[in-house]
Scaffold this motif. Structure first.
Motif, PDB file in Angstrom:
ATOM      1  N   LYS A  50      12.745   4.153   2.194  1.00  0.00           N
ATOM      2  CA  LYS A  50      13.865   5.022   1.830  1.00  0.00           C
ATOM      3  C   LYS A  50      13.784   6.280   2.684  1.00  0.00           C
ATOM      4  N   PRO A  51      14.842   7.081   2.718  1.00  0.00           N
ATOM      5  CA  PRO A  51      14.820   8.269   3.574  1.00  0.00           C
ATOM      6  C   PRO A  51      13.634   9.204   3.310  1.00  0.00           C
ATOM      7  N   SER A  52      13.232   9.346   2.059  1.00  0.00           N
ATOM      8  CA  SER A  52      12.108  10.230   1.756  1.00  0.00           C
ATOM      9  C   SER A  52      10.752   9.591   2.086  1.00  0.00           C
ATOM     10  N   VAL A  57       6.107   1.448   1.365  1.00  0.00           N
ATOM     11  CA  VAL A  57       4.876   1.329   0.583  1.00  0.00           C
ATOM     12  C   VAL A  57       4.182   0.032   0.985  1.00  0.00           C
ATOM     13  N   PRO A  58       2.901   0.118   1.407  1.00  0.00           N
ATOM     14  CA  PRO A  58       2.201  -1.123   1.705  1.00  0.00           C
ATOM     15  C   PRO A  58       1.939  -1.906   0.420  1.00  0.00           C
ATOM     16  N   VAL A  59       2.178  -3.207   0.499  1.00  0.00           N
ATOM     17  CA  VAL A  59       2.020  -4.099  -0.652  1.00  0.00           C
ATOM     18  C   VAL A  59       1.162  -5.272  -0.201  1.00  0.00           C
ATOM     19  N   TRP A  60       0.124  -5.583  -0.996  1.00  0.00           N
ATOM     20  CA  TRP A  60      -0.738  -6.715  -0.675  1.00  0.00           C
ATOM     21  C   TRP A  60      -0.429  -7.835  -1.650  1.00  0.00           C
ATOM     22  N   GLU A  61      -0.199  -9.038  -1.083  1.00  0.00           N
ATOM     23  CA  GLU A  61       0.275 -10.161  -1.878  1.00  0.00           C
ATOM     24  C   GLU A  61      -0.500 -11.436  -1.602  1.00  0.00           C
TER      25      GLU A  61
END
Length: 111
Positions: A50-52, A57-61
């Motif tokens: 997002k702009p901010s 966000v790094p996501v581990w799956e």
């Protein structure tokens, strides 16, 4: 009658490490290595750009989300989607936001 102006609070810049990264980036990079090395088949993706937060966000799956990693002013937070299902006798999950499903680990500077 003179009115005193409140001095604007200045934010201390995050300490920069060699190469321009601050401590939060270095901490998250170290945690990334541990997570990816924990089990075969874990992959990292990036969500919620997002702009901010253009980096997202790094996501581990692995068959669903295991955890996310976020940088905050005073900590790096790993949030485990099903952390409440895990026994935690040593108190590793230290974040105040203990939920019914998720639990998190807050890693302060130098932690």
């Amino acid at each position: 009658m003179a009115v005193a102006k409140k001095a604007a609070a200045k934010k201390a810049p995050a300490k920069k490490a060699a190469g321009g990264a601050d401590w939060r980036t270095e901490t998250l990079d170290g945690l990334r290595k541990v997570i990816l090395g924990a089990a075969p088949g874990i992959v990292e993706t990036v969500k919620w750009r997002k702009p901010s937060n253009p980096a997202g966000v790094p996501v581990w799956e692995s068959n669903g989300i295991i955890c996310t990693g976020e940088r905050y002013k005073d900590k790096v937070k790993l949030t485990f989607m099903h952390g409440a299902k895990l026994k935690d006798p040593s108190g590793l999950f230290n974040a105040a936001d203990k939920g019914a499903t998720r639990r998190a680990i807050d890693v302060p500077e130098g932690g």
